[in-house]
Scaffold this active site. Structure first.
Site, PDB file in Angstrom:
ATOM      1  N   LYS A  13      -7.575   5.562  12.545  1.00  0.00           N
ATOM      2  CA  LYS A  13      -8.053   4.879  13.755  1.00  0.00           C
ATOM      3  C   LYS A  13      -8.264   5.862  14.910  1.00  0.00           C
ATOM      4  O   LYS A  13      -9.298   5.839  15.571  1.00  0.00           O
ATOM      5  CB  LYS A  13      -7.038   3.799  14.204  1.00  0.00           C
ATOM      6  CG  LYS A  13      -6.710   2.765  13.144  1.00  0.00           C
ATOM      7  CD  LYS A  13      -5.767   1.691  13.660  1.00  0.00           C
ATOM      8  CE  LYS A  13      -4.375   2.169  14.022  1.00  0.00           C
ATOM      9  NZ  LYS A  13      -3.542   2.585  12.872  1.00  0.00           N
ATOM     10  N   ARG A  87      -0.917  -5.327  17.876  1.00  0.00           N
ATOM     11  CA  ARG A  87      -0.150  -5.167  16.634  1.00  0.00           C
ATOM     12  C   ARG A  87       0.611  -6.426  16.279  1.00  0.00           C
ATOM     13  O   ARG A  87       1.257  -6.467  15.241  1.00  0.00           O
ATOM     14  CB  ARG A  87       0.848  -4.013  16.802  1.00  0.00           C
ATOM     15  CG  ARG A  87       0.369  -2.675  16.228  1.00  0.00           C
ATOM     16  CD  ARG A  87       1.409  -1.643  16.597  1.00  0.00           C
ATOM     17  NE  ARG A  87       1.498  -0.499  15.744  1.00  0.00           N
ATOM     18  CZ  ARG A  87       0.952   0.685  16.022  1.00  0.00           C
ATOM     19  NH1 ARG A  87       0.209   0.856  17.084  1.00  0.00           N
ATOM     20  NH2 ARG A  87       1.155   1.711  15.225  1.00  0.00           N
ATOM     21  N   ARG A 160       3.921  14.876  14.855  1.00  0.00           N
ATOM     22  CA  ARG A 160       4.641  13.783  15.502  1.00  0.00           C
ATOM     23  C   ARG A 160       6.034  13.603  14.906  1.00  0.00           C
ATOM     24  O   ARG A 160       6.219  13.694  13.706  1.00  0.00           O
ATOM     25  CB  ARG A 160       3.854  12.480  15.327  1.00  0.00           C
ATOM     26  CG  ARG A 160       2.743  12.340  16.337  1.00  0.00           C
ATOM     27  CD  ARG A 160       1.837  11.194  16.029  1.00  0.00           C
ATOM     28  NE  ARG A 160       2.506   9.941  15.711  1.00  0.00           N
ATOM     29  CZ  ARG A 160       1.876   8.778  15.616  1.00  0.00           C
ATOM     30  NH1 ARG A 160       0.579   8.708  15.841  1.00  0.00           N
ATOM     31  NH2 ARG A 160       2.529   7.683  15.325  1.00  0.00           N
ATOM     32  N   ARG A 171       7.313   1.883   9.523  1.00  0.00           N
ATOM     33  CA  ARG A 171       6.042   1.574  10.195  1.00  0.00           C
ATOM     34  C   ARG A 171       5.145   0.750   9.284  1.00  0.00           C
ATOM     35  O   ARG A 171       4.462  -0.170   9.735  1.00  0.00           O
ATOM     36  CB  ARG A 171       5.344   2.872  10.640  1.00  0.00           C
ATOM     37  CG  ARG A 171       6.001   3.456  11.894  1.00  0.00           C
ATOM     38  CD  ARG A 171       5.838   4.951  11.966  1.00  0.00           C
ATOM     39  NE  ARG A 171       4.491   5.376  12.242  1.00  0.00           N
ATOM     40  CZ  ARG A 171       4.042   6.610  12.005  1.00  0.00           C
ATOM     41  NH1 ARG A 171       4.831   7.520  11.480  1.00  0.00           N
ATOM     42  NH2 ARG A 171       2.817   6.930  12.310  1.00  0.00           N
TER      43      ARG A 171
HETATM   44  P1  AMP Z   1       0.624   4.891  16.836  1.00  0.00           P
HETATM   45  O1  AMP Z   1       0.363   6.157  17.577  1.00  0.00           O
HETATM   46  O2  AMP Z   1      -0.407   3.832  17.080  1.00  0.00           O
HETATM   47  O3  AMP Z   1       0.901   5.118  15.370  1.00  0.00           O
HETATM   48  O4  AMP Z   1       1.991   4.303  17.450  1.00  0.00           O
HETATM   49  C1  AMP Z   1       3.208   5.025  17.380  1.00  0.00           C
HETATM   50  C2  AMP Z   1       4.382   4.078  17.640  1.00  0.00           C
HETATM   51  O5  AMP Z   1       4.270   3.518  18.965  1.00  0.00           O
HETATM   52  C3  AMP Z   1       4.476   2.865  16.731  1.00  0.00           C
HETATM   53  O6  AMP Z   1       5.127   3.156  15.499  1.00  0.00           O
HETATM   54  C4  AMP Z   1       5.273   1.897  17.598  1.00  0.00           C
HETATM   55  O7  AMP Z   1       6.631   2.267  17.640  1.00  0.00           O
HETATM   56  C5  AMP Z   1       4.695   2.159  18.980  1.00  0.00           C
HETATM   57  N1  AMP Z   1       3.507   1.312  19.275  1.00  0.00           N
HETATM   58  C6  AMP Z   1       2.225   1.731  19.439  1.00  0.00           C
HETATM   59  N2  AMP Z   1       1.407   0.709  19.727  1.00  0.00           N
HETATM   60  C7  AMP Z   1       2.187  -0.405  19.726  1.00  0.00           C
HETATM   61  C8  AMP Z   1       1.923  -1.794  19.920  1.00  0.00           C
HETATM   62  N3  AMP Z   1       0.684  -2.233  20.167  1.00  0.00           N
HETATM   63  N4  AMP Z   1       2.977  -2.653  19.857  1.00  0.00           N
HETATM   64  C9  AMP Z   1       4.232  -2.207  19.611  1.00  0.00           C
HETATM   65  N5  AMP Z   1       4.558  -0.924  19.403  1.00  0.00           N
HETATM   66  C10 AMP Z   1       3.540  -0.015  19.452  1.00  0.00           C
END
Ligand code: AMP
Length: 215
Positions: A13, A87, A160, A171
């Site tokens: 994404k 999400r 990360r 996740r």
């Molecule tokens: P990402 O970079 O999108 O993979 O997000 C990394 C982490 O941030 C996720 O594993 C969640 O812990 C948190 N996170 C990101 N976006 C959301 C969301 N829309 N709702 C809840 N937690 C989020």
């Protein structure tokens, strides 16, 4: 034009969102990036966010909806790309309400389909440029051999903290329990378009382009 990129962690994404920013003057709204910034703030909220993220859980709806609400106040140029948001069903409802409040709507929800075995391999291989956020992958797009980011020239690459197998398992579980119901939700609204998220980055970008050009 406002779109959501929907898919499990590692579906690509962020990579595709960055291309759309470059090609279509759209604004990428990644709640993951916003939360990574918030966790460095030194506040109590930042610490709570950091703990949840490192475990691979979801941060509360209130926090992420608040972050998006703030960003929607800005001028939206070529439109917004929602990357990693919504999400949960609650976030999806809130997004619909917020867009309506700003007199706009969603144009497409693009589901990026990738099988789970590919996700694990992709995620443990990924890194980003610490300066500009360009995404690299040991398998598909290795860091340049001169050690400098091909986009901005910096030489500070990061992996990360949550890109490890244990956090990834959580996740993925969170994705299937709480986020995958959004596929049905947007299908029922007539907004869902599904694409094959495996394969070359350019080919996937082509599929997204075809969808957006028809809008
Ligand atoms: P990402 O970079 O999108 O993979 O997000 C990394 C982490 O941030 C996720 O594993 C969640 O812990 C948190 N996170 C990101 N976006 C959301 C969301 N829309 N709702 C809840 N937690 C989020």
């Amino acid at each position: 034009m406002n779109i959501i990129l929907l898919g499990p962690p590692g579906a690509g994404k962020g990579t595709q969102a960055r291309r759309l920013v470059d090609e279509r003057n759209m604004i990428q709204l990644s709640t993951g990036d916003m939360l990574r910034e918030a966790r460095t703030s030194g506040t109590e909220m930042g610490q709570v966010v950091a703990d949840v993220m490192d475990r691979g859980g979801l941060v509360t709806d209130e926090i992420v909806i608040g972050l998006i609400e703030e960003k929607l106040e800005q001028d939206h140029g070529g439109g917004f790309i929602f990357d990693g948001f919504p999400r949960t069903l609650r976030q999806a409802d809130a997004l619909g309400e917020l867009l309506a409040k700003h007199g706009t709507t969603l144009d497409a929800v693009i589901e990026m389909q990738v099988d789970d075995s590919a996700l694990v391999a992709r995620i443990v291989a990924r890194s980003t440029c610490g300066a500009c956020g360009e995404v690299y992958n040991d398998l598909t797009k290795p860091q340049p051999t001169d050690g400098k980011c091909s986009k901005c020239g910096a030489s500070d690459f990061k992996r990360r903290a949550d890109d490890n197998e244990e956090s990834l398992r959580n996740r993925l579980m969170e994705y299937y329990k709480k986020t995958s119901p959004l596929i049905g939700y947007y299908y029922a609204k007539g907004e869902l378009k599904s694409i094959d998220g495996l394969g070359e980055i350019d080919a996937i970008a082509g599929q997204i382009r075809d969808i957006l050009d028809k809008k």
